[in-house]
Design an enzyme around this catalytic site. Sequence first.
Site, PDB file in Angstrom:
ATOM      1  N   GLY A 155       0.862  -1.190   0.000  1.00  0.00           N
ATOM      2  CA  GLY A 155       0.000   0.000   0.000  1.00  0.00           C
ATOM      3  C   GLY A 155       0.891   1.231   0.000  1.00  0.00           C
ATOM      4  NE  ARG A 156      -2.123   5.991   2.022  1.00  0.00           N
ATOM      5  CZ  ARG A 156      -3.377   5.635   2.306  1.00  0.00           C
ATOM      6  NH1 ARG A 156      -4.275   5.578   1.362  1.00  0.00           N
ATOM      7  NH2 ARG A 156      -3.729   5.358   3.553  1.00  0.00           N
ATOM      8  CB  ILE A 157       3.179   2.435   4.753  1.00  0.00           C
ATOM      9  CG1 ILE A 157       2.314   3.561   5.342  1.00  0.00           C
ATOM     10  CG2 ILE A 157       4.438   2.223   5.596  1.00  0.00           C
ATOM     11  CD1 ILE A 157       1.697   3.256   6.698  1.00  0.00           C
ATOM     12  CB  SER A 237       1.573  -3.279  10.075  1.00  0.00           C
ATOM     13  OG  SER A 237       1.736  -4.571  10.648  1.00  0.00           O
ATOM     14  NE  ARG A 238      -3.229  -0.194  14.204  1.00  0.00           N
ATOM     15  CZ  ARG A 238      -2.668   0.963  13.855  1.00  0.00           C
ATOM     16  NH1 ARG A 238      -1.351   1.055  13.747  1.00  0.00           N
ATOM     17  NH2 ARG A 238      -3.418   2.024  13.639  1.00  0.00           N
ATOM     18  CD  GLU A 267       0.779  -1.234  20.368  1.00  0.00           C
ATOM     19  OE1 GLU A 267       0.223  -0.133  20.512  1.00  0.00           O
ATOM     20  OE2 GLU A 267       1.311  -1.603  19.317  1.00  0.00           O
ATOM     21  CG  HIS A 285       2.219   2.120  18.025  1.00  0.00           C
ATOM     22  ND1 HIS A 285       1.078   1.363  18.098  1.00  0.00           N
ATOM     23  CD2 HIS A 285       2.174   2.719  16.799  1.00  0.00           C
ATOM     24  CE1 HIS A 285       0.376   1.482  16.986  1.00  0.00           C
ATOM     25  NE2 HIS A 285       1.029   2.314  16.174  1.00  0.00           N
ATOM     26  CB  ALA A 287       6.062   3.901  12.754  1.00  0.00           C
TER      27      ALA A 287
HETATM   28  C1  GLV Z   1      -0.577   4.631  13.608  1.00  0.00           C
HETATM   29  O1  GLV Z   1      -0.200   3.562  13.994  1.00  0.00           O
HETATM   30  C2  GLV Z   1      -1.653   4.835  12.700  1.00  0.00           C
HETATM   31  O2  GLV Z   1      -2.363   3.875  12.321  1.00  0.00           O
HETATM   32  O3  GLV Z   1      -1.869   5.987  12.320  1.00  0.00           O
END
Ligand code: GLV
Length: 326
Positions: A155-157, A237-238, A267, A285, A287
């Site tokens: 995707g974008r990231i 990501s998650r 988390e 977390h 990023a």
């Molecule tokens: C951060 O983790 C977001 O989903 O924006």
Amino acid sequence: MRPKVLVTRKIFDESLATVAKHCDVENNQRDIPFTPKQLLQKLRGKAGVICLLTDSISDEVLAKNPQLKIVSNVAVGYNNIDVKAATRRGVMVTNTPGVLDDTTADFTWCLILATARGVVGADRTFRSGKWKGWGLLQFLGHDVHRKTLGICGLGRIGKGVARRARGFDMRVLYTDVQRVPEAVERELGVTFVDKETLLQGSDIVTLHVPLFAETTHYIGAPELKLMKKTAILINASRGPVVDEKALVKALKEGWIAGAGLDVYEKEPKPAPGLTKLPNTVLAPHVASASIETRRKMSNMAAANCVAGLTGQRPPNLVNPEVLAQR
Ligand code: GLV
């Protein structure tokens, strides 16, 4: 009457000011997530909520607040919100896409380099005063340049991560539910493969899939066993995309060489044993945590909320079906 809005955690003052122009705002100055009970109580009478990914907006929360019109998440991911239930109940859900892609891609590269070269452990040794001077066989990591990078989720990231890989002369594989157009593959210099091929062939596996039921434990024991013993796993990501318990076992037993994580299954708690492992880089977390990007996310969430409560279409509506229902 001005609509009432709850802001569940600290956001930028300028964003609060934007909302306050149109709405009565109650905000949580303590920046500690509300308990589910507190959240239910605070939501009473609110037409909008600006929330963070630490707030669970479940069907129950929505059912108990039928006056709610919009849930504005200050994040691109919205797995903390039951979007299906919101849609069914006619509640708009918004997120903050686009603005954090490059920042998250940058940070993914921080994790890749820090994990491959062991920079955090080296820093710790230096600070502790245990370093006695240069030695040829000390702090040996692995090269990143000219290695194979496997991107799960283009995707974008994921695309941002691929673009940055060019400077490192890498071979880049990707896997996704759908192949991107050939022109995009060419532009990014990426090759589409299935998940198994990617896991078996990559020196660095980096995860950029959204969290859905289908991507929960996308990487578990069977996948970790497919990876090279010298490979590293990166997750920005998650957390639940990785079976963290299985990852701890894999790292302990040497199925893979290391992991760089920004997200965790539960988390803020790590899986037992994770923080004891030397071959990990563990970030809390962060990023998307550049001042520029977090400011944009905060302002976007405010704009989404105001739009939704002043009769306009929120720019980042996740469930446009809600408008069609009206
Ligand atoms: C951060 O983790 C977001 O989903 O924006």
